[in-house]
Design a protein around this motif. Structure first.
Motif, PDB file in Angstrom:
ATOM      1  N   ALA A  11       0.952  -1.318   0.119  1.00 36.53           N
ATOM      2  CA  ALA A  11      -0.102  -0.080  -0.012  1.00 36.53           C
ATOM      3  C   ALA A  11       0.787   1.280  -0.137  1.00 36.53           C
ATOM      4  N   PHE A  12       2.078   1.106   0.763  1.00 38.37           N
ATOM      5  CA  PHE A  12       2.752   2.411   0.898  1.00 38.37           C
ATOM      6  C   PHE A  12       3.264   2.833  -0.742  1.00 38.37           C
ATOM      7  N   LEU A  13       4.070   1.578  -1.517  1.00 39.85           N
ATOM      8  CA  LEU A  13       4.554   1.889  -2.656  1.00 39.85           C
ATOM      9  C   LEU A  13       3.523   2.336  -3.638  1.00 39.85           C
ATOM     10  N   LYS A  14       2.351   1.939  -3.456  1.00 41.53           N
ATOM     11  CA  LYS A  14       1.348   2.154  -4.439  1.00 41.53           C
ATOM     12  C   LYS A  14       0.988   3.629  -4.171  1.00 41.53           C
ATOM     13  N   ALA A  15       1.150   4.198  -2.941  1.00 41.46           N
ATOM     14  CA  ALA A  15       0.594   5.513  -2.691  1.00 41.46           C
ATOM     15  C   ALA A  15       1.822   6.388  -3.202  1.00 41.46           C
ATOM     16  N   VAL A  16       3.174   5.900  -3.067  1.00 41.99           N
ATOM     17  CA  VAL A  16       4.386   6.760  -3.562  1.00 41.99           C
ATOM     18  C   VAL A  16       4.272   6.699  -5.234  1.00 41.99           C
ATOM     19  N   ASN A  17       3.819   5.674  -5.509  1.00 44.13           N
ATOM     20  CA  ASN A  17       3.860   5.823  -7.125  1.00 44.13           C
ATOM     21  C   ASN A  17       2.823   6.432  -7.867  1.00 44.13           C
ATOM     22  N   CYS A  19       2.272   9.624  -6.665  1.00 45.26           N
ATOM     23  CA  CYS A  19       2.787  10.857  -6.310  1.00 45.26           C
ATOM     24  C   CYS A  19       3.185  11.660  -7.651  1.00 45.26           C
ATOM     25  N   SER A  20       2.853  12.858  -7.811  1.00 42.81           N
ATOM     26  CA  SER A  20       3.286  13.731  -8.822  1.00 42.81           C
ATOM     27  C   SER A  20       4.642  13.970  -8.843  1.00 42.81           C
ATOM     28  N   GLY A  21       5.137  14.287  -7.554  1.00 42.17           N
ATOM     29  CA  GLY A  21       6.433  14.760  -7.380  1.00 42.17           C
ATOM     30  C   GLY A  21       7.266  13.846  -6.628  1.00 42.17           C
ATOM     31  N   THR A  22       8.386  14.157  -6.210  1.00 38.44           N
ATOM     32  CA  THR A  22       9.362  13.324  -5.802  1.00 38.44           C
ATOM     33  C   THR A  22       9.057  13.056  -4.445  1.00 38.44           C
ATOM     34  N   VAL A  23       9.546  11.741  -3.910  1.00 35.57           N
ATOM     35  CA  VAL A  23       9.397  11.343  -2.532  1.00 35.57           C
ATOM     36  C   VAL A  23      10.758  10.882  -2.118  1.00 35.57           C
ATOM     37  N   ASP A  64       5.941  18.150  -2.091  1.00 33.98           N
ATOM     38  CA  ASP A  64       4.581  18.293  -2.408  1.00 33.98           C
ATOM     39  C   ASP A  64       3.590  18.175  -1.349  1.00 33.98           C
ATOM     40  N   SER A  65       2.835  19.027  -0.742  1.00 31.19           N
ATOM     41  CA  SER A  65       1.710  18.644   0.383  1.00 31.19           C
ATOM     42  C   SER A  65       0.857  17.679  -0.082  1.00 31.19           C
ATOM     43  N   LYS A  66       0.303  17.766  -1.250  1.00 29.06           N
ATOM     44  CA  LYS A  66      -0.788  16.689  -1.720  1.00 29.06           C
ATOM     45  C   LYS A  66      -0.008  15.316  -1.741  1.00 29.06           C
ATOM     46  N   ASP A  67       1.361  15.418  -2.195  1.00 24.00           N
ATOM     47  CA  ASP A  67       1.841  13.955  -2.165  1.00 24.00           C
ATOM     48  C   ASP A  67       2.189  13.443  -0.784  1.00 24.00           C
ATOM     49  N   TYR A  68       2.351  14.394   0.155  1.00 21.34           N
ATOM     50  CA  TYR A  68       2.550  14.249   1.580  1.00 21.34           C
ATOM     51  C   TYR A  68       1.275  13.823   2.076  1.00 21.34           C
ATOM     52  N   LEU A  69       0.120  14.194   1.849  1.00 17.86           N
ATOM     53  CA  LEU A  69      -1.046  13.974   2.465  1.00 17.86           C
ATOM     54  C   LEU A  69      -1.432  12.618   1.975  1.00 17.86           C
ATOM     55  N   ARG A  70      -1.228  12.296   0.668  1.00 19.65           N
ATOM     56  CA  ARG A  70      -1.675  11.034   0.246  1.00 19.65           C
ATOM     57  C   ARG A  70      -0.859   9.860   0.740  1.00 19.65           C
TER      58      ARG A  70
END
Length: 77
Positions: A11-17, A19-23, A64-70
């Motif tokens: 689930a973590f890697l799905k959320a990371v992938n 994301c629109s920006g860098t993690v 990116d705050s949206k990526d962080y929240l995701r």
């Protein structure tokens, strides 16, 4: 920069992938390494996750705050 305990790697890697920006994963030497859609790095993380009995502590920097929240939503779900 935040420290996370990953308990569901899939689930973590799905959320990371998604994301629109860098993690960025902060490595022990202080260097940042992007893990978003980086399949080789993700494979190494999966192996470390298995070796640590399905748990992995990571320090992440997510600009990116949206990526962080995701990612946070994924981890608290």
């Amino acid at each position: 920069m935040f420290r996370f305990n990953i308990l569901d790697m899939s689930a973590f890697l799905k959320a990371v992938n998604e994301c629109s920006g860098t993690v960025n994963m902060i490595q022990e030497n202080g260097y940042k390494r992007n893990i978003n859609k980086e399949w080789g790095v993700q494979s190494t993380l999966k192996e470390s996750f298995r070796e640590n009995h399905n748990s992995l502590n990571l320090t992440l920097s997510i600009p990116d705050s949206k990526d962080y929240l995701r990612i946070v939503n994924c981890l608290i779900s």
